[in-house]
Each structure stands twice: as structure tokens, then as C-alpha cells.
Motif scaffolding. Structure first.
Motif, PDB file in Angstrom:
ATOM      1  N   GLN B  38       0.712  -1.586   0.268  1.00 44.19           N
ATOM      2  CA  GLN B  38       0.356  -0.458  -0.238  1.00 44.19           C
ATOM      3  C   GLN B  38       0.849   1.430  -0.329  1.00 44.19           C
ATOM      4  N   ASN B  41      -1.628   7.083   0.519  1.00 49.62           N
ATOM      5  CA  ASN B  41      -2.971   7.655   0.086  1.00 49.62           C
ATOM      6  C   ASN B  41      -3.536   6.886  -1.415  1.00 49.62           C
ATOM      7  N   GLN B  42      -3.278   4.880  -1.046  1.00 53.19           N
ATOM      8  CA  GLN B  42      -3.358   4.517  -2.538  1.00 53.19           C
ATOM      9  C   GLN B  42      -4.172   3.093  -1.763  1.00 53.19           C
ATOM     10  N   GLY B  43      -5.121   2.327  -2.539  1.00 52.83           N
ATOM     11  CA  GLY B  43      -5.604   1.694  -2.284  1.00 52.83           C
ATOM     12  C   GLY B  43      -3.777   0.014  -1.809  1.00 52.83           C
ATOM     13  N   LEU B  44      -5.014  -1.170  -1.596  1.00 55.39           N
ATOM     14  CA  LEU B  44      -3.407  -1.999  -1.489  1.00 55.39           C
ATOM     15  C   LEU B  44      -3.843  -3.303  -3.158  1.00 55.39           C
TER      16      LEU B  44
END
Lengths: 111, 114
Positions: B38, B41-44
Motif C-alpha cells: 500500500q 493514499n492508495q489502495g492495496l
């Protein structure tokens, strides 16, 4: 190929309000999953939908609910918001029994 | 029930040095194993997965992991890290039969120093 898309990206609500988060899966994926990533609590499984049905639910109160539409998109609804609901809500999608691919999440802040 | 323990909450390393992020799991049934990354400020993003077969699994961005059934471990390694590898890394398991939910470890924050 478009990835998992979530909307909105950010949301600010107050205690007691209700919120709806949306997720569009990767094209062809029939399963959608919701996870909560709260500070200090890590990533916790919320809900799993497959072919329009709720298949599994995590250890969350009933005010967390959702649904999956015929086009496999999904909504997560949270009623009677509480301060501890502040978190990043992540949606993932997959083909059945295949690895999950995640969106960038919706950051929900409760004031 | 399944559980995942990531043994280090933070790992600082110098650029171009090797790194190992440790993951142990507990399960009474067979599981699949995953590492996700991750970025801020992002997803996985899925780094790699072990489903079956060879216990040494290669993933994206030069990462690899080794499944050790006897030690119930799935450690992530990279021989030479870059500044761009700075991120949080999550180990996860999922039962092979039944509920499809991922059970995650608490994460390891990898910080690369120049």
C-alpha cells in the motif's frame, strides 16, 4: 483494463448520519468484498458478495450493510454513523476463488 | 480461525540493501498466502501469491517470498531496495475452501533511506 473504482474518494459526515459508498469491480469479476482500514485496527473484512448474494459477513454491527447489483457493482451503507467509523473503506473484486484486486478506497471522516 | 503476525511494524533500510519482511500465520486448515503493498493514499496492490506448487514465489517489482509450511511462515524478500519501495506491506491469508475473506497482518512500514 480498468481496475476497481470507488466513489467518492473522500467523505465527511457527522455522527448519526447515514452514508453510501460505491464500488465498480473489474470487468468480468463477480465477487466484491468490502474491508475497513481504521487507525490502530488494521484491515478488517466487512462483507463479501458474489452473484448478487451476501456470502459472508465480518464482525460488524447490523448498521453496516450492502448489496450487489446485477452488473456486479456494489454499495456499502452505514447507518447511524459513529466516530469510530472514521476509516478508509476498501473494495476489492475477483473471480470466484481467485486473488482479490483492490480499489483506492473511500476515506470517511466522522465529525 | 486464521491469524497473521507480521513480526516487525517498521523496517528501515538503506537504498540498494537487501530486505526481509517477516510473516507468520496460524490456521487449522490449508490456506492461500498473499503479500500486498500500500503506497500513501492508495489502495492495496497485489505483490505476489502462493496458491500451490513451488514454495518460492516471485512477484512484481523484484520481490519474492518463500512458503515454509513447517514453520508456517511466508517471508517477503528483495535483494536490493529502491526509494520507490517505501510503503506499507501487508501479509494476508485466505482459506482454500469456504469463506473468501482475507485475514491481514498488522502491516510493516518499509522506509528506504538514501
Amino acid at each position: 483494463e480498468a481496475g476497481v473504482t470507488q466513489s467518492p474518494t473522500h467523505l465527511i459526515k457527522t455522527r448519526g448520519q447515514q452514508v453510501t459508498l460505491r464500488c465498480s469491480p473489474i470487468s468480468g469479476h463477480t465477487s466484491v468484498y468490502w474491508y475497513q482500514q481504521a487507525l490502530g485496527l488494521g484491515l478488517q473484512f466487512l462483507l463479501w458478495y458474489d452473484e448478487g448474494e451476501e456470502r459472508n459477513r465480518g464482525n460488524f454491527p447490523p448498521r453496516f450493510s450492502g448489496r450487489q447489483f446485477p452488473n456486479y457493482s456494489s454499495e456499502l451503507n452505514v447507518n447511524a454513523l459513529e466516530l469510530e467509523d472514521s476509516a478508509l473503506y476498501l473494495c476489492a473484486s475477483s473471480l470466484f476463488n481467485q486473488p482479490q484486486h483492490f480499489g483506492d478506497g473511500t476515506r470517511l471522516s466522522i465529525l | 480461525a486464521q491469524s497473521v503476525t507480521q513480526l516487525d511494524s517498521q523496517v528501515p533500510v538503506f537504498e540498494e540493501a537487501p530486505v526481509e519482511l517477516r510473516c507468520n500465520y496460524s490456521s487449522s486448515v490449508s490456506v492461500y498466502l498473499f503479500w500486498y503493498v500500500q503506497y500513501p493514499n492508495q489502495g492495496l496492490q497485489l505483490l505476489l501469491k502462493y496458491l500451490s506448487g513451488s514454495t518460492l514465489v516471485k512477484g512484481i517489482n523484484g520481490f519474492e517470498a518463500e512458503f515454509n509450511k513447517s514453520q508456517t511462515s511466508f517471508h517477503l524478500r528483495k535483494p536490493s531496495v529502491h526509494i520507490s519501495d517505501t510503503a506499507e506491506y501487508f501479509c494476508a491469508v485466505r482459506v482454500i475452501q469456504g469463506a473468501q475473506k482475507l485475514v491481514f497482518g498488522q502491516g510493516t512500514r518499509l522506509t528506504i533511506n538514501p
